[in-house]
Design a protein around this motif. Sequence first.
Motif, PDB file in Angstrom:
ATOM      1  N   GLN A  28       0.974  -1.246   7.572  1.00  0.00           N
ATOM      2  CA  GLN A  28       0.354  -2.079   6.533  1.00  0.00           C
ATOM      3  C   GLN A  28       1.067  -1.880   5.191  1.00  0.00           C
ATOM      4  N   ALA A  29       1.445  -0.634   4.898  1.00  0.00           N
ATOM      5  CA  ALA A  29       2.188  -0.373   3.649  1.00  0.00           C
ATOM      6  C   ALA A  29       3.552  -1.067   3.703  1.00  0.00           C
ATOM      7  N   LYS A  30       4.208  -0.993   4.870  1.00  0.00           N
ATOM      8  CA  LYS A  30       5.525  -1.642   5.027  1.00  0.00           C
ATOM      9  C   LYS A  30       5.387  -3.147   4.821  1.00  0.00           C
ATOM     10  N   VAL A  45       7.733  -2.144  -3.303  1.00  0.00           N
ATOM     11  CA  VAL A  45       6.912  -1.026  -2.834  1.00  0.00           C
ATOM     12  C   VAL A  45       5.581  -1.562  -2.302  1.00  0.00           C
ATOM     13  N   GLY A  46       5.116  -0.984  -1.208  1.00  0.00           N
ATOM     14  CA  GLY A  46       3.825  -1.365  -0.629  1.00  0.00           C
ATOM     15  C   GLY A  46       2.994  -0.120  -0.402  1.00  0.00           C
ATOM     16  N   ALA A  47       1.692  -0.277  -0.495  1.00  0.00           N
ATOM     17  CA  ALA A  47       0.794   0.859  -0.250  1.00  0.00           C
ATOM     18  C   ALA A  47      -0.418   0.371   0.512  1.00  0.00           C
ATOM     19  N   ALA A  48      -1.001   1.276   1.305  1.00  0.00           N
ATOM     20  CA  ALA A  48      -2.223   0.961   2.052  1.00  0.00           C
ATOM     21  C   ALA A  48      -3.112   2.196   2.032  1.00  0.00           C
ATOM     22  N   ALA A  49      -4.380   1.961   1.697  1.00  0.00           N
ATOM     23  CA  ALA A  49      -5.341   3.063   1.613  1.00  0.00           C
ATOM     24  C   ALA A  49      -6.445   2.841   2.634  1.00  0.00           C
ATOM     25  N   LEU A  50      -6.640   3.839   3.487  1.00  0.00           N
ATOM     26  CA  LEU A  50      -7.737   3.780   4.468  1.00  0.00           C
ATOM     27  C   LEU A  50      -8.929   4.516   3.868  1.00  0.00           C
ATOM     28  N   LEU A  51     -10.042   3.789   3.698  1.00  0.00           N
ATOM     29  CA  LEU A  51     -11.231   4.377   3.080  1.00  0.00           C
ATOM     30  C   LEU A  51     -12.171   4.947   4.146  1.00  0.00           C
ATOM     31  N   ALA A  94      -0.841   5.436   2.454  1.00  0.00           N
ATOM     32  CA  ALA A  94       0.537   5.319   2.959  1.00  0.00           C
ATOM     33  C   ALA A  94       1.351   4.499   1.971  1.00  0.00           C
ATOM     34  N   ILE A  95       2.615   4.880   1.816  1.00  0.00           N
ATOM     35  CA  ILE A  95       3.499   4.200   0.866  1.00  0.00           C
ATOM     36  C   ILE A  95       4.850   3.932   1.540  1.00  0.00           C
ATOM     37  N   ALA A  96       5.400   2.742   1.281  1.00  0.00           N
ATOM     38  CA  ALA A  96       6.713   2.385   1.836  1.00  0.00           C
ATOM     39  C   ALA A  96       7.475   1.598   0.771  1.00  0.00           C
ATOM     40  N   ALA A  97       8.794   1.588   0.856  1.00  0.00           N
ATOM     41  CA  ALA A  97       9.584   0.849  -0.142  1.00  0.00           C
ATOM     42  C   ALA A  97      10.855   0.285   0.477  1.00  0.00           C
ATOM     43  N   ARG A  98      11.241  -0.892  -0.019  1.00  0.00           N
ATOM     44  CA  ARG A  98      12.534  -1.484   0.359  1.00  0.00           C
ATOM     45  C   ARG A  98      13.388  -1.598  -0.889  1.00  0.00           C
ATOM     46  N   TYR A 135       6.572   6.940   3.759  1.00  0.00           N
ATOM     47  CA  TYR A 135       7.424   6.401   4.832  1.00  0.00           C
ATOM     48  C   TYR A 135       8.896   6.360   4.438  1.00  0.00           C
ATOM     49  N   GLY A 136       9.747   6.698   5.387  1.00  0.00           N
ATOM     50  CA  GLY A 136      11.186   6.482   5.288  1.00  0.00           C
ATOM     51  C   GLY A 136      11.629   6.023   6.661  1.00  0.00           C
ATOM     52  N   SER A 137      12.707   5.224   6.736  1.00  0.00           N
ATOM     53  CA  SER A 137      13.063   4.694   8.060  1.00  0.00           C
ATOM     54  C   SER A 137      13.568   5.792   8.994  1.00  0.00           C
TER      55      SER A 137
END
Length: 164
Positions: A28-30, A45-51, A94-98, A135-137
């Motif tokens: 989801q962050a990706k 950058v994308g982020a997703a938080a599970l509550l 979770a955090i991801a970035a391109r 996250y990193g690939s």
Amino acid sequence: MKECRIEIPLKVYTYEELSETDRTIVDQAKQMTYQSYSPYSHFSVGAAALLNNGVTVTGSNQENAAYPSGLCAERTTLFYAQAQYPDAAIEVLAIAARNESGEFAEQPVSPCGACRQVMLESQTRGGIPMRILLYGSKFTYELEKVEDLLPLCFTAKDMEPSSH
Ligand code: THU
């Protein structure tokens, strides 16, 4: 004089090694990196938080021609989560970035200092440890709690009078 050392527990996973829940939140962050508004930095950058109420809140970085007016993906997500679900705690972020090339960074994404501070307060508000997935690939880092990203951190407690 005494020399001390601070150790931070850090788990390193390949994407395949992540649990199904963690893979879902990382995905989801990706995915959110594709909804980033970053015409200036071209860093998405994308982020997703599970509550803890089962809801997942997502966000991406939002830039502005007046550069300081923009906001990182982490804070966009955390502030939205707190605005919509003020009584919920965040279990996982979770955090991801391109990068400019459009590729996901090989190395785990590293949140900025301001976001780490906001994560800390979100965790304090929620009252449970907030697990963090960077996250990193090539591999993903897992941290058990926000303090591990912000050693010797400052919280509201530090402003209280000391009891001696
Ligand atoms: N950015 C984030 O969204 N999160 C981070 O952890 C680091 C940086 C954003 C801010 C800005 O839009 C772009 O990435 C370049 O700094």
